[in-house]
Design a protein around this motif. Structure first.
Motif, PDB file in Angstrom:
ATOM      1  N   VAL A  21       0.866  -1.170   0.000  1.00  8.17           N
ATOM      2  CA  VAL A  21       0.000   0.000   0.000  1.00  8.17           C
ATOM      3  C   VAL A  21       0.911   1.231   0.000  1.00  8.17           C
ATOM      4  O   VAL A  21       1.731   1.398   0.904  1.00  8.17           O
ATOM      5  CB  VAL A  21      -0.903   0.028   1.255  1.00  8.17           C
ATOM      6  N   ILE A  42      -2.572   0.698  -5.528  1.00  8.24           N
ATOM      7  CA  ILE A  42      -3.165   0.750  -4.186  1.00  8.24           C
ATOM      8  C   ILE A  42      -2.543   1.901  -3.413  1.00  8.24           C
ATOM      9  O   ILE A  42      -1.313   1.965  -3.242  1.00  8.24           O
ATOM     10  CB  ILE A  42      -2.929  -0.570  -3.423  1.00  8.24           C
ATOM     11  N   GLY A  44      -2.854   4.484   0.124  1.00  6.34           N
ATOM     12  CA  GLY A  44      -3.393   4.619   1.475  1.00  6.34           C
ATOM     13  C   GLY A  44      -3.404   6.068   1.914  1.00  6.34           C
ATOM     14  O   GLY A  44      -2.420   6.797   1.717  1.00  6.34           O
ATOM     15  N   HIS A  65      -7.307   2.833   0.127  1.00  7.21           N
ATOM     16  CA  HIS A  65      -7.348   2.261   1.473  1.00  7.21           C
ATOM     17  C   HIS A  65      -7.356   3.382   2.505  1.00  7.21           C
ATOM     18  O   HIS A  65      -6.507   4.284   2.454  1.00  7.21           O
ATOM     19  CB  HIS A  65      -6.108   1.390   1.733  1.00  7.21           C
ATOM     20  N   SER A 191      -2.200  -6.652   8.126  1.00 10.19           N
ATOM     21  CA  SER A 191      -1.601  -5.377   7.723  1.00 10.19           C
ATOM     22  C   SER A 191      -0.684  -4.865   8.815  1.00 10.19           C
ATOM     23  O   SER A 191      -1.125  -4.340   9.832  1.00 10.19           O
ATOM     24  CB  SER A 191      -2.726  -4.362   7.434  1.00 10.19           C
ATOM     25  N   ARG A 210       2.316  -0.968   4.655  1.00 11.62           N
ATOM     26  CA  ARG A 210       1.855   0.384   4.350  1.00 11.62           C
ATOM     27  C   ARG A 210       3.075   1.311   4.367  1.00 11.62           C
ATOM     28  O   ARG A 210       3.583   1.650   5.429  1.00 11.62           O
ATOM     29  CB  ARG A 210       0.840   0.840   5.406  1.00 11.62           C
TER      30      ARG A 210
END
Ligand SMILES: *Cc1c(COP(=O)(O)O)cnc(C)c1O
Length: 219
Positions: A21, A42, A44, A65, A191, A210
């Motif tokens: 992410v 993707i 975040g 996200h 995650s 992330r």
């Protein structure tokens, strides 16, 4: 290095089963577009309004996200398009997400955020709260959300032993609560891991990292 070069460099260090992410909070759309053009799909964000503005301006094959703390009254702004909400930390919030998802005739995937750090400031559930939510009849009746995993943030410290301990704890909860799997409970995503600790997180079983500053530079 450029954003594209940073991305490619990070991708070479991440196994195939781990999802990246790209955390783009505070960064302008032009920076996100550089990552997009390098193949990243993707992103975040930690503020709903900022994410929504970017969603409006950017290509529609991006998965957005929400990684920040979510206020119940703001769920409605992202319900149409959000792809995964990482920071869910109450039944009340799940119920609101379910309600807004219903309005858009869709199912919204969520991660339950677990408190694993030693810092007061971080959000999240402890094990008994996690257990209580997953076993409540209210949760079991929600048909427009799906809990697809857990999320956590380790203590902000240089102490690798401490961080490893926290990640291992989260992984143990993930394994413990993976079963049973039901319509709205399908835990497949763990995650954990950010720029400073993602390699350690992957060693401890992370399936989704992330990463912000190592891609886009400091904030
Ligand atoms: C900002 C943020 C990240 C990314 O942090 P970096 O250190 O810049 O990689 C990851 N997760 C959450 C929840 C964040 O708020």
């Amino acid at each position: 290095m450029s954003i594209a070069a940073n991305l490619h460099q990070i991708q070479t260090t991440i196994p195939e089963n781990v999802t990246l992410v790209a955390v783009s909070k505070t960064k302008p759309v032009s920076d996100l577009m550089q990552a997009y053009q390098a193949g990243q799909r993707i992103f975040g964000e930690n503020k709903i309004q900022e994410m929504t503005k970017k969603w409006e301006q950017m290509p529609k094959d991006i998965q957005w996200h929400m990684i920040g703390h979510v206020q119940t009254n703001k769920v409605k702004y992202m319900a149409e398009y959000v792809s995964l909400i990482h920071g869910v930390d109450s039944l009340k919030l799940l119920q609101e997400i379910n309600k807004q998802a219903t309005k858009h005739n869709r199912i919204i995937d969520c991660l339950l955020q677990i408190y694993i750090a030693e810092e007061e400031s971080k959000f999240g559930l402890d094990e008994s709260e996690l257990n209580e939510i997953l076993n409540s009849t209210e949760y079991k009746s929600l048909q427009n959300i799906r809990v697809v995993g857990l999320m956590g943030m380790a203590t902000f410290t240089e102490n690798k032993t401490q961080i490893r301990k926290e990640f291992q704890y989260l992984k143990s909860l993930f394994d413990k609560y993976k079963q049973p799997s039901t319509n709205n409970r399908q835990l497949t995503i763990l995650s954990m891991g950010m720029s400073g600790d993602y390699q350690l997180a992957i060693e401890c079983g992370s399936t989704m990292v992330r990463i912000g500053s190592s891609i886009f530079g400091g904030r």
